[in-house]
Scaffold this active site. Sequence first.
Site, PDB file in Angstrom:
ATOM      1  N   SER A  68       0.836  -1.227   0.138  1.00 29.16           N
ATOM      2  CA  SER A  68      -0.059  -0.172  -0.217  1.00 29.16           C
ATOM      3  C   SER A  68       0.781   1.187   0.062  1.00 29.16           C
ATOM      4  CB  SER A  68      -0.871  -0.038   1.155  1.00 29.16           C
ATOM      5  OG  SER A  68      -1.506   1.292   1.414  1.00 29.16           O
ATOM      6  N   TYR A  81      -1.810  -1.509  10.790  1.00 26.35           N
ATOM      7  CA  TYR A  81      -2.045  -1.983   9.659  1.00 26.35           C
ATOM      8  C   TYR A  81      -0.537  -1.760   8.597  1.00 26.35           C
ATOM      9  CZ  TYR A  81      -3.467  -2.115   4.867  1.00 26.35           C
ATOM     10  OH  TYR A  81      -3.640  -2.152   3.554  1.00 26.35           O
ATOM     11  N   LYS A  84       2.149  -4.061   6.665  1.00 24.62           N
ATOM     12  CA  LYS A  84       2.976  -4.175   5.131  1.00 24.62           C
ATOM     13  C   LYS A  84       4.101  -3.814   5.157  1.00 24.62           C
ATOM     14  CE  LYS A  84      -1.293  -4.780   3.522  1.00 24.62           C
ATOM     15  NZ  LYS A  84      -1.455  -6.061   2.807  1.00 24.62           N
TER      16      LYS A  84
HETATM   17  P1  NAD Z   1     -10.830  -7.073   1.273  1.00 25.88           P
HETATM   18  O1  NAD Z   1     -11.282  -7.035   2.709  1.00 25.88           O
HETATM   19  O2  NAD Z   1     -12.025  -6.888   0.574  1.00 25.88           O
HETATM   20  O3  NAD Z   1     -10.321  -8.780   0.761  1.00 25.88           O
HETATM   21  C1  NAD Z   1      -9.549  -9.397   1.343  1.00 25.88           C
HETATM   22  C2  NAD Z   1     -10.078 -10.791   1.581  1.00 25.88           C
HETATM   23  O4  NAD Z   1      -9.074 -11.513   2.133  1.00 25.88           O
HETATM   24  C3  NAD Z   1     -11.500 -10.708   2.436  1.00 25.88           C
HETATM   25  O5  NAD Z   1     -12.187 -11.456   1.330  1.00 25.88           O
HETATM   26  C4  NAD Z   1     -11.191 -11.648   3.504  1.00 25.88           C
HETATM   27  O6  NAD Z   1     -12.226 -12.441   3.619  1.00 25.88           O
HETATM   28  C5  NAD Z   1     -10.016 -12.507   3.229  1.00 25.88           C
HETATM   29  N1  NAD Z   1      -8.919 -12.819   4.240  1.00 25.88           N
HETATM   30  C6  NAD Z   1      -8.343 -11.830   5.317  1.00 25.88           C
HETATM   31  N2  NAD Z   1      -7.826 -12.599   5.940  1.00 25.88           N
HETATM   32  C7  NAD Z   1      -7.628 -14.026   5.679  1.00 25.88           C
HETATM   33  C8  NAD Z   1      -7.146 -15.293   6.289  1.00 25.88           C
HETATM   34  N3  NAD Z   1      -6.164 -15.325   7.170  1.00 25.88           N
HETATM   35  N4  NAD Z   1      -7.440 -16.330   5.547  1.00 25.88           N
HETATM   36  C9  NAD Z   1      -8.277 -16.513   4.144  1.00 25.88           C
HETATM   37  N5  NAD Z   1      -8.566 -15.101   3.751  1.00 25.88           N
HETATM   38  C10 NAD Z   1      -8.519 -14.073   4.336  1.00 25.88           C
HETATM   39  O7  NAD Z   1      -9.702  -6.262   0.904  1.00 25.88           O
HETATM   40  P2  NAD Z   1      -9.395  -5.661  -0.471  1.00 25.88           P
HETATM   41  O8  NAD Z   1      -9.504  -4.101  -0.474  1.00 25.88           O
HETATM   42  O9  NAD Z   1      -9.556  -6.445  -1.459  1.00 25.88           O
HETATM   43  O10 NAD Z   1      -7.566  -5.693  -0.224  1.00 25.88           O
HETATM   44  C11 NAD Z   1      -6.768  -6.438  -0.828  1.00 25.88           C
HETATM   45  C12 NAD Z   1      -5.541  -6.467  -0.283  1.00 25.88           C
HETATM   46  O11 NAD Z   1      -5.072  -5.150  -0.755  1.00 25.88           O
HETATM   47  C13 NAD Z   1      -5.112  -6.105   1.218  1.00 25.88           C
HETATM   48  O12 NAD Z   1      -3.885  -6.849   1.397  1.00 25.88           O
HETATM   49  C14 NAD Z   1      -5.031  -4.826   1.544  1.00 25.88           C
HETATM   50  O13 NAD Z   1      -4.320  -4.707   2.725  1.00 25.88           O
HETATM   51  C15 NAD Z   1      -4.378  -4.297   0.388  1.00 25.88           C
HETATM   52  N6  NAD Z   1      -4.650  -3.017   0.056  1.00 25.88           N
HETATM   53  C16 NAD Z   1      -5.817  -2.572  -0.039  1.00 25.88           C
HETATM   54  C17 NAD Z   1      -6.231  -1.211  -0.420  1.00 25.88           C
HETATM   55  C18 NAD Z   1      -7.672  -0.637  -0.456  1.00 25.88           C
HETATM   56  O14 NAD Z   1      -7.814   0.600  -0.207  1.00 25.88           O
HETATM   57  N7  NAD Z   1      -8.734  -1.545  -0.528  1.00 25.88           N
HETATM   58  C19 NAD Z   1      -5.195  -0.292  -0.544  1.00 25.88           C
HETATM   59  C20 NAD Z   1      -3.913  -0.882  -0.505  1.00 25.88           C
HETATM   60  C21 NAD Z   1      -3.677  -2.014  -0.175  1.00 25.88           C
HETATM   61  C1  UD1 Z   2      -6.856   4.858   4.148  1.00 27.93           C
HETATM   62  C2  UD1 Z   2      -5.689   4.378   5.149  1.00 27.93           C
HETATM   63  C3  UD1 Z   2      -4.322   3.899   4.476  1.00 27.93           C
HETATM   64  C4  UD1 Z   2      -5.127   2.753   3.659  1.00 27.93           C
HETATM   65  C5  UD1 Z   2      -6.004   3.249   2.507  1.00 27.93           C
HETATM   66  C6  UD1 Z   2      -6.620   2.292   1.462  1.00 27.93           C
HETATM   67  C7  UD1 Z   2      -5.968   5.960   6.861  1.00 27.93           C
HETATM   68  C8  UD1 Z   2      -5.376   7.040   7.886  1.00 27.93           C
HETATM   69  N1  UD1 Z   2      -5.236   5.568   5.848  1.00 27.93           N
HETATM   70  O1  UD1 Z   2      -6.010   5.937   3.149  1.00 27.93           O
HETATM   71  O2  UD1 Z   2      -3.570   3.386   5.316  1.00 27.93           O
HETATM   72  O3  UD1 Z   2      -3.874   2.086   2.832  1.00 27.93           O
HETATM   73  O4  UD1 Z   2      -6.915   3.891   3.301  1.00 27.93           O
HETATM   74  O5  UD1 Z   2      -7.371   1.432   2.298  1.00 27.93           O
HETATM   75  O6  UD1 Z   2      -7.147   5.482   7.340  1.00 27.93           O
HETATM   76  N2  UD1 Z   2     -11.987  11.215   3.816  1.00 27.93           N
HETATM   77  C9  UD1 Z   2     -12.971  12.133   4.039  1.00 27.93           C
HETATM   78  N3  UD1 Z   2     -14.176  11.707   4.827  1.00 27.93           N
HETATM   79  C10 UD1 Z   2     -14.430  10.513   5.001  1.00 27.93           C
HETATM   80  C11 UD1 Z   2     -13.377   9.448   4.495  1.00 27.93           C
HETATM   81  C12 UD1 Z   2     -12.222   9.986   3.863  1.00 27.93           C
HETATM   82  O7  UD1 Z   2     -12.859  13.443   4.022  1.00 27.93           O
HETATM   83  O8  UD1 Z   2     -15.425  10.005   5.475  1.00 27.93           O
HETATM   84  C13 UD1 Z   2     -10.754  11.995   3.182  1.00 27.93           C
HETATM   85  C14 UD1 Z   2      -9.869  11.550   3.827  1.00 27.93           C
HETATM   86  O9  UD1 Z   2      -9.185  12.456   4.743  1.00 27.93           O
HETATM   87  C15 UD1 Z   2      -8.586  11.569   2.666  1.00 27.93           C
HETATM   88  C16 UD1 Z   2      -9.359  11.060   1.636  1.00 27.93           C
HETATM   89  O10 UD1 Z   2     -10.894  11.217   1.830  1.00 27.93           O
HETATM   90  O11 UD1 Z   2      -8.019  12.804   2.289  1.00 27.93           O
HETATM   91  C17 UD1 Z   2      -9.207   9.376   1.288  1.00 27.93           C
HETATM   92  O12 UD1 Z   2      -9.724   8.580   2.374  1.00 27.93           O
HETATM   93  P1  UD1 Z   2      -9.607   7.194   2.741  1.00 27.93           P
HETATM   94  O13 UD1 Z   2     -10.445   6.558   1.545  1.00 27.93           O
HETATM   95  O14 UD1 Z   2      -9.797   6.972   3.784  1.00 27.93           O
HETATM   96  O15 UD1 Z   2      -8.144   6.725   2.020  1.00 27.93           O
HETATM   97  P2  UD1 Z   2      -6.668   7.140   2.605  1.00 27.93           P
HETATM   98  O16 UD1 Z   2      -6.837   8.043   3.853  1.00 27.93           O
HETATM   99  O17 UD1 Z   2      -5.717   7.766   1.741  1.00 27.93           O
END
Ligand code: NAD
Ligand code: UD1
Length: 337
Positions: A124, A148, A152
């Site tokens: 991330s 969290y 990572k």
């Molecule tokens: P998500 O929660 O929708 O998907 C994760 C999946 O992993 C879920 O279906 C959950 O049931 C499964 N899971 C969790 N722990 C498990 C375990 N121990 N065994 C088996 N299954 C398990 O999340 P996502 O948004 O799809 O994110 C996927 C990956 O990307 C994650 O590693 C997350 O940290 C990373 N990531 C997500 C974002 C974001 O904004 N969505 C941003 C940066 C990084």
């Molecule tokens: C957040 C996480 C980050 C994670 C990423 C994707 C925090 C501090 N950081 O990032 O670790 O990798 O999500 O899962 O939680 N905002 C509002 N109102 C809301 C929600 C968000 O104004 O209700 C604003 C935030 O201040 C930010 C932007 O929207 O400026 C995006 O927020 P968000 O979607 O939560 O993502 P990140 O903060 O970038």
Amino acid sequence: MAVLVTGGAGYIGSHTSIELLEEGYDVVIVDNLCNSDKIVLERIKELSGKTPKFYEIDITDKEKMEVVFKENEIDSIIHFAALKAVGESVSMPMEYYSNNIGSTLVLFELMKKYNVKNFVFSSSATVYGDPETLPIVEDSSLSVTNPYGRTKLIVEDMLRDICFADKSLNVAILRYFNPIGAHKSGRIGEDPNGIPNNIMPYITKVAVGQLPYLNVFGDDYDTADGTGIRDYIHVVDLANGHVKALEKLSENPGLVTYNLGTGKGYSVLQLVNAFSKASGKEIQYKITERRPGDIAACYADPTKAEKELGWKAKYGIDEMCEDSWRWQSQNPNGYKK
Ligand code: NAD
Ligand code: UD1
């Protein structure tokens, strides 16, 4: 030969599974459904016309995971499975360390035993902390502020150590910026439990009338309109980045790290306006306090992924908003009936 997709029923994993199936890969999904629903598997089948093999297993359970390695000829792993809520990680750090780090250790132990060499890791942009310079390049300094994020960074460090010791491994660390949007069909999308933490699912829930207004976390940042700037990326573009990463790993590059972002930053208010335009819905909002731990601005320099993976985000902010809206309006309660 199959690709093992951990967390393949989740938001990014489900979109990636569809892209992989469409590219002709055999897909084996492992998910314990702690943050997803079995119905996603039916939708993957419906959209791709193919049925991925599915195991409902916790990846930290090594004995059960070994069965997956025995029963399938796994060539590569894409490791999405993780817990991902920043606030929750502060109150439950043990669960985050044990799940996010423990699952990766189990996978590497089994990779060694079953001679699997290729691994893609979901990292991330959070590992860049509060960036010193923008746009962010991959060799920027790394720092994190919550459990969290630390899981990572710890896994990234672990992967660097493991690849240093074993030159036969190929690992792609993919640092995602802010994934939003959904599959064009409106059949799969992001379905968070309870009140969303991230901005797009919050906005879409305001748009369907399930939440009264958006709290905009601060308008006194050092940005053009004072609200936070992020690099939003369409989840289907992100999914394609994983297909490109697998292709790269087949060239035996060792350990490689890429930003997956568009390179463009949008403020909270710009995102709200783009969403209103795409959905035809006025989004009520109130300016509130800054959210602790938030940074002013974060956007990628995606040049390295373009040069080395031949990958570039195709979709702009309007399509991201249209697709998020199609998913939410067609499935107001997400996957729940
Ligand atoms: P998500 O929660 O929708 O998907 C994760 C999946 O992993 C879920 O279906 C959950 O049931 C499964 N899971 C969790 N722990 C498990 C375990 N121990 N065994 C088996 N299954 C398990 O999340 P996502 O948004 O799809 O994110 C996927 C990956 O990307 C994650 O590693 C997350 O940290 C990373 N990531 C997500 C974002 C974001 O904004 N969505 C941003 C940066 C990084
Ligand atoms: C957040 C996480 C980050 C994670 C990423 C994707 C925090 C501090 N950081 O990032 O670790 O990798 O999500 O899962 O939680 N905002 C509002 N109102 C809301 C929600 C968000 O104004 O209700 C604003 C935030 O201040 C930010 C932007 O929207 O400026 C995006 O927020 P968000 O979607 O939560 O993502 P990140 O903060 O970038």
